[in-house]
Enzyme design. Structure first.
Site, PDB file in Angstrom:
ATOM      1  N   GLU A 386      37.519  -0.746  32.111  1.00 16.74           N
ATOM      2  CA  GLU A 386      36.629  -0.525  33.088  1.00 16.74           C
ATOM      3  C   GLU A 386      36.399   0.921  33.357  1.00 16.74           C
ATOM      4  O   GLU A 386      35.261   1.304  33.638  1.00 16.74           O
ATOM      5  CB  GLU A 386      36.825  -1.259  34.442  1.00 16.74           C
ATOM      6  CG  GLU A 386      35.980  -1.344  35.397  1.00 16.74           C
ATOM      7  CD  GLU A 386      34.740  -2.248  34.950  1.00 16.74           C
ATOM      8  OE1 GLU A 386      34.667  -2.789  34.100  1.00 16.74           O
ATOM      9  OE2 GLU A 386      33.690  -2.486  35.899  1.00 16.74           O
ATOM     10  N   THR A 508      17.977  -5.495  32.934  1.00 16.17           N
ATOM     11  CA  THR A 508      19.044  -5.155  33.030  1.00 16.17           C
ATOM     12  C   THR A 508      20.152  -6.200  32.370  1.00 16.17           C
ATOM     13  O   THR A 508      21.427  -6.037  32.458  1.00 16.17           O
ATOM     14  CB  THR A 508      19.488  -4.251  34.124  1.00 16.17           C
ATOM     15  OG1 THR A 508      20.868  -3.657  34.053  1.00 16.17           O
ATOM     16  CG2 THR A 508      19.421  -5.265  35.338  1.00 16.17           C
TER      17      THR A 508
END
Ligand SMILES: *[C@@H]1O[C@H](CO)[C@@H](O)[C@H](O)[C@H]1NC(C)=O
Ligand SMILES: *[C@@H]1O[C@H](CO)[C@@H](O)[C@H](O)[C@H]1NC(C)=O
Ligand SMILES: *[C@@H]1O[C@H](CO)[C@@H](O)[C@H](O)[C@H]1NC(C)=O
Ligand SMILES: *[C@@H]1O[C@H](CO)[C@@H](O)[C@H](O)[C@H]1NC(C)=O
Ligand SMILES: *[C@@H]1O[C@H](CO)[C@@H](O)[C@H](O)[C@H]1NC(C)=O
Ligand SMILES: *[C@@H]1O[C@H](CO)[C@@H](O)[C@H](O)[C@H]1NC(C)=O
Ligand SMILES: *[C@@H]1O[C@H](CO)[C@@H](O)[C@H](O)[C@H]1NC(C)=O
Length: 818
Positions: A386, A508
Site C-alpha cells: 500500500e 475511476t
C-alpha cells in the site's frame, strides 16, 4: 431461478480443480491461440468470483473469499468507517459489475441481476447505513449510469451480441431511475453552507444520522471526484442540482490552490479549511487529476483540461523525481503545497494508476518511466504494498532490507498497476505489457484464488491473507486484465464501429461512460459558466484556505556552503555584438505547450525488422531502476546468478527475451544499464518560489536569422528574470560520470573557465528548471540581474557571459546583454 437450480459448492470446487489442472505453456508466444487462452483463463477467474458471490454473498455487498460468508456494513458499529464506507447493504458487487458482466458476455447472469434489481428498485437504497459519498458515487452510481448507457446507447454490434441486443430491447430505463434515486440520497452532502461536501451520509436518513466526528475529515478526491458522475446524472435526468453543486465544489477548491498551483489533500468541510499542506498523486488526490482529463473528454470541457495542464506542470516542477531524458524511471513524490519541498519518501500503491492517466493525457514517455517503478516493485513482491519507501539515506541506514521499504503492508488486489499496463499496451502495443499481464493473471489464478473468490494480502512481507474481496477485484482488476488480452479489439468497447464516435472514458472505477449529445438534456455549456465565476470563491473562503503557509526557502538557501574564491565582475565579451531586442530575432514558445498539444507517439525505436519485437530492450535506461532501488529491492537474481534468466522478473523471462529480441544483436539491446552517474545532483530554489508561476520561461523555437545570428538556437530557453525558480543542478567534477553517461575530463572543465575567474575544479550544470528539462547542449539565457548586497560574492557573471555561483561556472546559464 438460475440460482436455485445449480449446486454452487460443487461448481466452485470443479472450477478450481479445472483451472489448476490446465497447464498450457505458451512460452510468451502471444499468438492468437495464446491470447485466446489468456482471455479464457481470465474469464474463468471472473466466473469463479462471480459464482462465489452469487452463492455465498448475494444479496449482501460482498462475499468473503476464504470463509465464504456474506459481507456488508458493520450494523453494530456506525463508527466503523473503514468497513462501512464502501458497504451500504446495496449489493455493491452487483452494482459495480453490471458492465463487467456485459464486457465478459455473461448474458444469463446479467438477465438475472437485472430482474432482481428491477424487482427491488423501489426500496433498494432505503438502507439505514452510513456510507462514504465518494465510494457510493464511483462504485454504485457510476455502475448504474454505465449499465444504463450500455443498455440504451450501443448500436452496430457484431452478430454474436444478439442476446445482448435482446436484453437491450427489454430494458426500460429503470437503472437510470435507480441512479437518480441514489443521487438524490447523496446530494445533500454537498448542500453545506461552505459548499464543501461532508464525506458521509446515511442513505435512508440523510445527514442528521451521521456522527459529527465522521464528517471532519474529507479528502480532495472525495470532494471533487463526484463531479463527473453527478454532472452526467444531471445531463441524463434533467435535474441540474447534481451538476451545480459538485461543479461548485470543484471550482471552489481549485480556486483555493496554492501559489504553486497545487491542491492539498485533506479538508475539514465544516471548519472550511485545508487540514494540511501536503499533496501528491496517490491516495486522497488521485482521481482529482484523473477526472480533470476524463471530464474534459466526456463533456468536451476545455476548462477541465486546463486544470490538468496547470496541475501537471506544477507537479513536474515540484514533485517529479527523475523523468529527464537520461532517467529510466520517474517518481511523483509528495510535496508541500506552499514551498514545494519534498514531504516523505514513499509512494502509494494507488499511485500506480498515474501512468494510465499519463497515457490518456498524451504523456507517454513519462508514463513508461512511472510505470517502470511499479514494475520493479511488482517484480519483487508479486504485489504492490500500500505504501512503499523509495529512498533510503545511506548515511542514516547502512543496511536496508526490502521489508524496510514497506511502510504500509497490505495489498488488497488493487487494480491500478494492471490498469496502467492496459493503457500502456494500447498506446505502445509492446508485447512486454502482455507479458506483465500474463504474470498477473497467473498469480491471481495460482496464488490469490481462494475457495470463494480472490483474497489479497494483509501483509506482503509474510504472505498473510485478507478475508475480503472488494468489488473492484472483479470490476477493475479482472476487467482490465481481460481487456488487455483483447489485442484484436473483439470486445465491443474496442470496436471503433460501435464506440468510435462516443468520446467514452473509463470512470475511476472502470465503468465505461459517455454522453451522447442527442440525449444530453441540457446541452449545457451556457449553464456551466455559473460555477466558474471567480466570485464564487468569497474572500473569507480563500483567506481561510490559504492560511497554511510555511516559510519558503529563499535565495540559494539549498546551496552547500563552499569557500568563496573571488568576487565576480560583470563583463561582456567583446566579440559578441549587441543583438538588440530578443523578440526581433527569435520566435519563442511555451516549453510545456507542445507537451499538451498532441499525444506523444511510441518513443521506443523499432528496428526495420519490425513486428515481434519489444521496445523494452531497445531502451538503454530500462534497468536503471534496478540500480536505483538496489538498496531495498535486492532482486534481480541475475546479479547473483550471472547470465541466467530465471523468470523471477517479468522482463527477464528467457522465452520472452528469445522471441521478442529475435536473438541479441551486438549493441542493440540493453541488458546492462549505462554506467550509473556518480555526480551529485540537488534541487535549488532561487528567489521566492511563490513567484514561480509569474515568470516567463520560453523555448527558442525558430531563429529567422539563421546562421547570421548563432547565439541562440532552437531548444535554448529564454528566462528573462531569475526569481521563483526551482532548479535541478548537477555538479560536474573531473573523473566523475555525469547523467549523460560521459566522463568529465580536465579539458572539459578547463574549457569552461574564463580568464577572470579563479579556477575551480567543479562546473555546475542545470538539468531542469521549473519542470522543463534542458536538452543536451541547450543553454538558458537570462537578462542581467541585480546582485543584492546579500548575494554579493555568491553570484556573478564571467567574461564568457556565463553565470558563476560561489566560484563555480554554470555551464548552461548565460546572460544576454541586449
Ligand atoms: C476455457 O477455460 C475453461 C475453464 O478453465 C475450460 O474448461 C475451457 O476448456 C477453456 N476453453 C478454451 C477454449 O480454452
Ligand atoms: C516452452 O519452453 C520449454 C523450454 O524452453 C520447452 O521445454 C517447452 O516444450 C516449451 N513449450 C511450448 C508449449 O512451446
Ligand atoms: C440489508 O438489505 C437486505 C435486502 O437486500 C434487507 O433484507 C436487510 O434487512 C438489510 N439489512 C439491514 C440490517 O438493514
Ligand atoms: C443537443 O444538441 C445537439 C446538436 O448540438 C442536438 O442534435 C440535440 O438534439 C440536442 N439535444 C437536446 C435534448 O436538445
Ligand atoms: C464579480 O462580482 C462583481 C460585483 O457583483 C461584478 O462586478 C464582477 O463582474 C464579477 N466578476 C465576474 C468575473 O463575474
Ligand atoms: C568583494 O567586493 C566587495 C565590494 O564590491 C568588497 O567589499 C569585498 O571585500 C570583496 N570580497 C573579496 C573576497 O574580495
Ligand atoms: C580575458 O579575455 C578577454 C577576451 O578573451 C580579454 O579581452 C580580456 O582582456 C581578458 N582579461 C584578462 C583579465 O586577462
Amino acid at each position: 431461478m438460475l440460482y436455485q437450480l445449480l449446486s454452487y459448492g460443487v461448481l466452485c470446487l470443479l472450477l478450481s480443480n479445472l483451472t489448476s489442472a490446465v497447464q498450457v505453456n505458451y512460452n510468451s508466444s502471444f499468438t492468437p491461440d495464446h491470447l485466446a487462452y489468456l482471455r479464457n483463463e481470465t474469464k474463468s477467474l471472473f466466473n469463479h468470483a462471480w459464482q462465489s458471490y452469487m452463492q455465498h454473498g448475494f444479496p449482501a455487498d460482498e462475499v468473503t473469499p476464504i470463509s465464504c460468508q456474506p459481507y456488508g456494513p458493520d450494523f453494530n458499529d456506525i463508527n466503523n468507517a473503514v468497513r462501512n464506507d464502501a458497504l451500504g447493504n446495496v449489493s455493491s458487487t452487483i452494482l459495480d459489475n453490471l458492465d463487467t458482466l456485459i464486457i465478459m458476455e455473461q448474458w444469463e447472469e446479467l438477465e438475472y441481476v437485472l430482474s432482481y434489481l428491477k424487482s427491488q428498485q423501489a426500496t433498494f437504497f432505503e438502507q439505514d447505513t452510513v456510507v462514504q459519498v465518494f465510494e457510493l458515487t464511483i462504485r454504485s452510481l457510476g455502475g448504474l449510469l454505465s449499465a444504463h448507457l450500455l443498455l440504451t446507447d450501443v448500436t452496430n454490434l457484431p452478430a454474436r451480441y444478439s442476446k445482448f441486443n435482446q436484453i437491450c430491447q427489454e430494458y426500460d430505463g429503470f437503472l437510470l431511475s435507480m441512479a437518480y434515486d441514489l443521487g438524490l440520497r447523496l446530494i445533500p452532502s454537498y448542500k453545506t453552507t461552505t459548499n464543501i461536501p461532508v464525506p458521509r451520509i446515511n442513505l435512508a436518513r440523510g445527514l442528521r444520522r451521521v456522527p459529527p466526528a465522521l464528517q471532519r475529515d474529507a479528502c480532495t478526491s472525495g470532494a471533487t471526484t463526484p463531479v463527473l458522475e453527478f454532472t452526467l446524472l444531471s445531463r441524463l435526468t434533467g435535474d441540474l442540482q447534481f451538476e451545480y453543486y459538485t461543479q461548485l465544489t470543484f471550482w471552489k477548491l481549485w480556486s483555493s490552490k496554492s501559489n504553486l498551483h497545487l491542491l492539498p489533500m485533506s479538508i475539514d468541510p465544516l471548519a472550511n479549511h485545508w487540514k494540511d499542506a501536503i499533496t501528491g498523486v496517490g491516495a486522497s488526490i488521485d482521481s482529482f487529476y484523473e477526472y480533470t482529463v476524463k471530464a474534459a473528454v466526456l463533456f468536451n470541457d476545455d476548462y477541465m483540461w486546463s486544470v490538468f495542464k496547470t496541475s501537471y506542470q506544477a507537479l513536474l516542477t515540484h514533485s517529479a523525481q527523475g523523468g529527464g531524458p537520461n532517467d529510466g524511471s520517474m517518481i511523483f513524490s509528495n510535496v508541500n503545497t506552499e514551498d514545494g519541498s519534498v514531504f516523505g519518501d514513499w509512494i502509494d500503491s494507488l499511485g500506480a494508476f498515474w501512468p494510465g492517466l499519463q497515457v490518456l493525457a498524451g504523456q507517454l514517455t513519462d508514463a513508461i518511466k512511472t510505470h517502470a517503478v511499479y514494475l520493479k516493485i511488482w517484480n519483487y513482491f508479486d504485489s504492490i504494498p500500500e505504501r512503499w519507501v523509495y529512498y533510503h539515506n545511506e548515511e542514516v541506514q547502512k543496511e536496508v532490507k526490502s521489508e524496510d521499504s514497506v511502510a504500509l503492508e497490505w495489498y488488497p488486489l488493487r487494480p491500478e498497476f494492471i490498469e496502467s499496463t492496459y493503457y500502456l499496451y494500447r498506446a505502445t502495443r509492446d508485447p512486454m505489457y502482455l507479458q506483465i499481464g500474463e504474470r498477473v493473471m497467473i498469480l491471481l489464478r495460482d496464488r490469490y484464488k481462494t475457495l470463494c473468490g480472490f483474497s489479497g494480502l494483509q501483509d506482503v512481507r509474510t504472505g498473510e491473507r485478507q478475508d475480503r474481496m472488494e468489488t473492484f477485484v472483479m470490476g477493475e482488476t479482472l476487467k482490465y486484465l481481460y481487456l488487455l488480452f483483447d489485442t484484436k479489439d473483439e470486445v465491443f468497447l474496442h470496436d471503433t464501429k460501435v464506440m468510435g464516435n462516443k468520446n467514452w472514458i473509463f470512470s475511476t472505477e472502470a465503468h465505461p461512460l459517455w454522453l451522447n449529445r442527442k440525449i444530453d438534456l441540457f446541452n449545457i455549456s451556457k449553464g456551466s459558466v455559473a460555477y466558474r465565476d471567480e466570485n464564487v470563491s468569497s474572500k473569507a473562503f480563500s483567506a481561510k484556505f490559504a492560511s497554511q503557509i510555511t516559510k519558503s526557502n529563499n535565495e540559494l538557501a539549498h546551496f552547500p556552503k563552499s569557500p568563496f574564491l573571488k568576487n565576480m565582475t560583470v563583463a561582456r565579451r567583446a566579440d559578441i555584438p549587441i543583438p538588440g531586442n530578443i523578440n526581433d530575432n527569435i520566435l519563442k514558445r511555451d516549453p510545456h505547450g507542445s507537451r499538451f498539444d498532441m499525444c506523444e507517439l511510441n518513443p521506443w525505436t523499432k528496428s526495420p525488422r519490425g513486428f515481434l519485437e519489444s521496445g523494452y530492450y531497445t531502451w538503454d535506461r530500462f534497468f536503471n531502476g534496478d540500480y536505483l532501488f538496489r538498496r531495498s529491492l535486492m532482486k534481480p537474481k541475475y546479479i547473483v546468478d550471472k547470465g541466467s534468466f530465471d523468470g523471477s522478473n517479468v522482463e527477464l523471462t528467457l522465452a520472452f527475451y528469445d522471441k521478442f529480441t529475435m536473438g541479441e544483436k551486438k549493441g542493440e539491446y540493453h541488458l546492462q544499464c549505462p554506467v550509473p552517474a556518480n555526480t551529485i545532483c540537488y534541487e535549488v530554489m532561487w528567489g521566492d518560489i511563490k513567484q514561480c508561476n509569474q515568470i516567463e520561461i520560453s523555448e527558442m523555437h525558430y531563429n529567422p536569422k539563421g546562421e547570421n545570428f548563432p547565439y541562440m538556437v532552437p531548444g535554448d530557453l529564454w528566462m528573462p528574470e531569475i526569481k521563483g525558480l526551482k532548479i535541478l543542478i548537477e555538479e560536474l567534477e573531473e573523473g566523475k560520470v555525469d547523467s549523460r553517461n560521459t566522463v568529465i575530463t580536465k579539458e572539459f572543465i578547463a574549457s569552461l573557465q574564463s580568464n577572470d575567474t579563479v579556477e575551480s575544479d567543479t562546473i555546475l550544470r542545470i538539468n531542469r528548471v521549473n519542470g522543463v528539462y534542458l536538452k543536451s547542449n541547450s543553454v538558458i539565457w537570462t537578462l542581467p540581474f541585480p546582485i543584492t548586497k546579500q548575494d554579493e560574492g555568491l553570484i556573478g557573471v564571467n567574461s564568457d557571459l556565463r553565470v558563476v555561483i560561489q566560484g563555480r561556472v554554470v555551464e548552461n546559464l548565460m546572460v544576454w546583454y541586449g
